[in-house]
Design an enzyme around this catalytic site. Structure first.
Site, PDB file in Angstrom:
ATOM      1  N   LYS A 191       0.864  -1.191   0.000  1.00 38.17           N
ATOM      2  CA  LYS A 191       0.000   0.000   0.000  1.00 38.17           C
ATOM      3  C   LYS A 191       0.900   1.240   0.000  1.00 38.17           C
ATOM      4  CE  LYS A 191      -2.834   3.279   1.613  1.00 38.17           C
ATOM      5  NZ  LYS A 191      -1.928   4.394   1.227  1.00 38.17           N
ATOM      6  N   THR A 246       4.177   8.500  13.724  1.00 40.39           N
ATOM      7  CA  THR A 246       4.038   7.795  14.998  1.00 40.39           C
ATOM      8  C   THR A 246       2.555   7.611  15.333  1.00 40.39           C
ATOM      9  OG1 THR A 246       6.167   8.632  15.729  1.00 40.39           O
ATOM     10  CG2 THR A 246       4.672   7.875  17.452  1.00 40.39           C
ATOM     11  N   GLY A 249       1.329   4.758  13.320  1.00 43.61           N
ATOM     12  CA  GLY A 249       2.013   3.576  13.849  1.00 43.61           C
ATOM     13  C   GLY A 249       1.311   3.044  15.085  1.00 43.61           C
ATOM     14  N   GLU A 266       8.492   1.731  11.648  1.00 37.85           N
ATOM     15  CA  GLU A 266       9.594   2.678  11.514  1.00 37.85           C
ATOM     16  C   GLU A 266       8.950   4.053  11.489  1.00 37.85           C
ATOM     17  OE1 GLU A 266      11.876   5.186  10.415  1.00 37.85           O
ATOM     18  OE2 GLU A 266      11.927   4.296   8.414  1.00 37.85           O
ATOM     19  N   CYS A 300      12.941  10.659   7.896  1.00 36.53           N
ATOM     20  CA  CYS A 300      12.716  10.271   9.288  1.00 36.53           C
ATOM     21  C   CYS A 300      13.983  10.475  10.111  1.00 36.53           C
ATOM     22  CB  CYS A 300      12.234   8.833   9.366  1.00 36.53           C
ATOM     23  SG  CYS A 300      13.267   7.705   8.433  1.00 36.53           S
ATOM     24  N   GLU A 399       8.901  16.671  15.737  1.00 36.99           N
ATOM     25  CA  GLU A 399       9.305  16.385  14.355  1.00 36.99           C
ATOM     26  C   GLU A 399       8.595  17.362  13.412  1.00 36.99           C
ATOM     27  OE1 GLU A 399       7.998  12.643  12.239  1.00 36.99           O
ATOM     28  OE2 GLU A 399      10.139  12.514  11.861  1.00 36.99           O
TER      29      GLU A 399
HETATM   30  P1  NAI Z   1       1.040   8.798   7.565  1.00 42.40           P
HETATM   31  O1  NAI Z   1       1.653   8.018   8.662  1.00 42.40           O
HETATM   32  O2  NAI Z   1      -0.403   9.208   7.709  1.00 42.40           O
HETATM   33  O3  NAI Z   1       1.147   7.989   6.168  1.00 42.40           O
HETATM   34  C1  NAI Z   1       2.055   6.936   5.908  1.00 42.40           C
HETATM   35  C2  NAI Z   1       1.305   5.784   5.236  1.00 42.40           C
HETATM   36  O4  NAI Z   1       0.304   5.290   6.114  1.00 42.40           O
HETATM   37  C3  NAI Z   1       0.565   6.162   3.955  1.00 42.40           C
HETATM   38  O5  NAI Z   1       0.624   5.080   3.054  1.00 42.40           O
HETATM   39  C4  NAI Z   1      -0.860   6.356   4.430  1.00 42.40           C
HETATM   40  O6  NAI Z   1      -1.838   6.183   3.424  1.00 42.40           O
HETATM   41  C5  NAI Z   1      -0.973   5.268   5.475  1.00 42.40           C
HETATM   42  N1  NAI Z   1      -2.011   5.498   6.483  1.00 42.40           N
HETATM   43  C6  NAI Z   1      -2.505   6.680   6.941  1.00 42.40           C
HETATM   44  N2  NAI Z   1      -3.434   6.463   7.880  1.00 42.40           N
HETATM   45  C7  NAI Z   1      -3.534   5.126   8.034  1.00 42.40           C
HETATM   46  C8  NAI Z   1      -4.309   4.273   8.882  1.00 42.40           C
HETATM   47  N3  NAI Z   1      -5.197   4.776   9.750  1.00 42.40           N
HETATM   48  N4  NAI Z   1      -4.123   2.943   8.802  1.00 42.40           N
HETATM   49  C9  NAI Z   1      -3.221   2.414   7.937  1.00 42.40           C
HETATM   50  N5  NAI Z   1      -2.473   3.165   7.115  1.00 42.40           N
HETATM   51  C10 NAI Z   1      -2.623   4.505   7.161  1.00 42.40           C
HETATM   52  O7  NAI Z   1       1.942  10.067   7.326  1.00 42.40           O
HETATM   53  P2  NAI Z   1       1.543  11.466   6.637  1.00 42.40           P
HETATM   54  O8  NAI Z   1       0.172  11.862   7.091  1.00 42.40           O
HETATM   55  O9  NAI Z   1       1.769  11.351   5.192  1.00 42.40           O
HETATM   56  O10 NAI Z   1       2.618  12.459   7.250  1.00 42.40           O
HETATM   57  C11 NAI Z   1       2.424  13.028   8.540  1.00 42.40           C
HETATM   58  C12 NAI Z   1       3.717  13.103   9.295  1.00 42.40           C
HETATM   59  O11 NAI Z   1       4.191  11.782   9.517  1.00 42.40           O
HETATM   60  C13 NAI Z   1       4.858  13.804   8.590  1.00 42.40           C
HETATM   61  O12 NAI Z   1       4.794  15.186   8.760  1.00 42.40           O
HETATM   62  C14 NAI Z   1       6.040  13.197   9.296  1.00 42.40           C
HETATM   63  O13 NAI Z   1       6.254  13.839  10.524  1.00 42.40           O
HETATM   64  C15 NAI Z   1       5.608  11.767   9.553  1.00 42.40           C
HETATM   65  N6  NAI Z   1       6.119  10.849   8.527  1.00 42.40           N
HETATM   66  C16 NAI Z   1       7.193  10.076   8.825  1.00 42.40           C
HETATM   67  C17 NAI Z   1       7.759   9.266   7.865  1.00 42.40           C
HETATM   68  C18 NAI Z   1       8.942   8.426   8.152  1.00 42.40           C
HETATM   69  O14 NAI Z   1       9.737   8.155   7.248  1.00 42.40           O
HETATM   70  N7  NAI Z   1       9.105   7.930   9.364  1.00 42.40           N
HETATM   71  C19 NAI Z   1       7.244   9.225   6.492  1.00 42.40           C
HETATM   72  C20 NAI Z   1       6.065  10.026   6.293  1.00 42.40           C
HETATM   73  C21 NAI Z   1       5.553  10.810   7.282  1.00 42.40           C
END
Ligand code: NAI
Ligand code: MG
Length: 496
Positions: A191, A246, A249, A266, A300, A399
């Site tokens: 996904k 997080t 997560g 992660e 990250c 962050e």
């Molecule tokens: P997110 O954690 O919402 O999205 C990451 C993935 O999770 C995407 O594929 C999204 O569609 C999916 N997702 C979102 N909600 C979900 C749920 N309830 N159940 C299962 N999957 C779900 O991150 P987002 O909203 O794009 O970014 C927000 C913040 O997250 C950023 O500003 C940053 O601080 C952090 N982030 C950290 C990353 C890392 O590499 N550790 C990567 C992206 C974002």
């Protein structure tokens, strides 16, 4: 401004709506719905992509289970390795296409996107070596009965893996998870993030071309709540590997308890980067600038807290200002741009909010701080540096996920280590010094999954990667990740 020409294969992909790949066939979402993918440099639509929902998730998980119990289980480890090698070759052959797609939907400069595509091939090649090397052991057991007893372990694939990935490294994040899943004999439902589904679609086309059996890799594009959540909660999923916020997560970990899915996470970071007074200051400042500005700070492991020894603070600030001002902001498809836009309007609004709060909370702006005046469209933000003498501003703790560095100074190394570790996160940390003793002593004290000495953001498929504390669960890469995608079975044989 001169931009590179899009390759015909890229134009072809953009010319029709993206589809789901379920059980070996490309198809629209059951609902027929689609969402728009945007170019963050122009704010224009690139194309539309199928928006999967719970019904498509069911289809994907069923197809994966069928493949797991069928043809895939009969493939030898050597055959799995060969398929992965073929995929690595295809990734190399199509590197420029993949790079263009990454830049189009993520925004990063094309040179960085090419680097990401090259790295993806290397990661897959690394994992291609694993299938023939996953082994159990024979163990010296001591039964109370005194009966002669043989005990050995087998490592078996966990099963159906949900791989949920973010948009910041839209290709490598897919192969970080697909590599070990396929090497161990698992099957996958991938996904990608809603911001960056196109390079994932191209990747899965290449997986199909490499000859993986139908159902081994399924692709489900869509939004977080409508697609990601039902996948994460699905009772037919045995393991989830997630990279992202997080906050999500935590939801995934909670949802996993229904059938006790294995979970690796992660998550975020607020990584401390430390400059000691004896460091090569010019090199350290360059490393610190790259450590926060690379990928527009959307990493990250971004080195977002910089602790500089008071005796070299002025010199480091001067160097940081120079590096920030040297960045050329512009569309990633223009090879002269060294920094692209942030991925989305939402990310821009988050980062802008932090710039505002930094000022309100009394941090001193050294450079940047706003949107570049010469770019009318696109989610661009200037590389920015704050000095926070009190270390109380939220920009020093939370962050940001943007090109915003918070600098603080220090004098006592023991106190500094406490400050560096005073964070809910523990993903990465780094230090710059010429002194071997301080280097290893401080490295041992830092609570972080990766510690970089006189470097930053070095990641290698042979070396484990992951977070302490709220930065995650488990490790990716290396030997460690093989454990995360396998179950260990202990077999006793009574030889009496
Ligand atoms: P997110 O954690 O919402 O999205 C990451 C993935 O999770 C995407 O594929 C999204 O569609 C999916 N997702 C979102 N909600 C979900 C749920 N309830 N159940 C299962 N999957 C779900 O991150 P987002 O909203 O794009 O970014 C927000 C913040 O997250 C950023 O500003 C940053 O601080 C952090 N982030 C950290 C990353 C890392 O590499 N550790 C990567 C992206 C974002
Ligand atoms: Mg989100």
């Amino acid at each position: 401004m001169s931009q590179i020409q899009l390759l015909p294969a890229v134009q072809a992909l953009l010319s029709q709506p993206g589809r789901l790949f379920l059980g070996g066939t490309w198809q629209d979402a059951a609902s027929g719905r689609r969402f728009v993918v945007e170019n963050p440099a122009t704010e224009c639509a690139l194309t539309e992509v199928a928006e999967g929902d719970a019904r498509d998730v069911d289809t994907a998980v069923d197809a994966a289970r069928t493949a797991f119990n069928g043809e895939w289980a009969r493939q030898s480890p050597a055959q799995r390795g060969l398929l992965l090698l073929r995929l690595a070759e295809l990734l190399d052959q199509h590197r420029e296409e993949l790079a263009q797609l990454i830049t189009l939907e993520n925004g990063k400069p094309i040179a960085n996107a090419r680097g990401e595509a090259a790295s993806a091939a290397n990661i897959v090649r690394y994992f291609a070596g694993w299938p023939t090397k996953i082994e159990g052991s024979t163990l010296p057991v001591s039964p109370a009965s005194g009966a002669p007893m043989l005990n050995y372990t087998l490592r078996e694939p966990v099963g159906v893996c949900a791989l949920i990935v973010p948009w910041n490294f839209p290709l490598t994040m897919c192969v970080w998870k697909l590599g070990p899943a396929l090497a161990t004999g698992c099957v996958a439902v991938l996904k990608p993030a809603e911001q960056t589904p196109l390079v994932a679609i191209r990747l899965v086309q290449l997986i199909e071309a490499a000859g993986f059996p139908p159902g081994v890799v399924n692709l489900i594009t869509g939004l977080g709540a409508a697609t990601g959540a039902p996948l994460a909660q699905h009772p037919g999923v045995d393991k989830i590997a997630f990279t992202g916020s997080t906050q999500v997560g935590r939801l995934i970990a909670q949802g996993a308890t229904s059938n006790m899915k294995k979970v690796s996470l992660e998550l975020g970071g607020k990584s401390p980067n430390i400059i000691l007074p004896d460091a090569d200051i010019v090199r350290a400042a360059k490393g610190a600038a790259d450590g926060i500005f690379y990928n527009q700070g959307q990493v990250c492991t971004a080195g977002s807290r910089l602790y500089v020894h008071a005796s070299v603070l002025d010199q480091v600030l001067e160097e940081l200002r120079r590096h920030a001002n040297a960045h050329v902001l512009g569309p990633g498809l223009d090879p002269s741009s060294s920094m692209g836009p942030l991925v989305s309007a939402r990310q821009l609004s988050t980062v802008s909010g932090y710039l505002q709060r930094g000022l309100e909370e009394g941090a001193e702006l050294i450079c940047g701080g706003g949107r570049p005046a010469h770019l009318e469209r696109g989610h661009f933000i200037e590389p920015s540096v704050f000095l926070d003498r009190a270390e109380r501003a939220c920009i020093a703790r939370e962050e940001i996920f943007g090109p915003v560095l918070t600098v603080m100074s220090w004098t006592d190394i023991d106190e500094l280590v406490l400050r560096a570790n005073d964070s809910p996160y523990g993903l990465a940390a780094g230090l710059w010094t010429r002194d071997l003793r301080s280097a290893h002593r401080v490295a041992a004290q830092l609570k972080a999954g990766s510690v970089w000495i006189n470097c930053w953001n070095v990641v290698d498929p042979a070396s484990p990667f992951g977070g302490y504390k709220q930065s995650g669960w488990g490790r990716e890469m290396g030997k460690n990740v093989i454990d995360a995608y396998t179950e260990t079975k202990s077999v006793f044989v009574d030889l009496a």
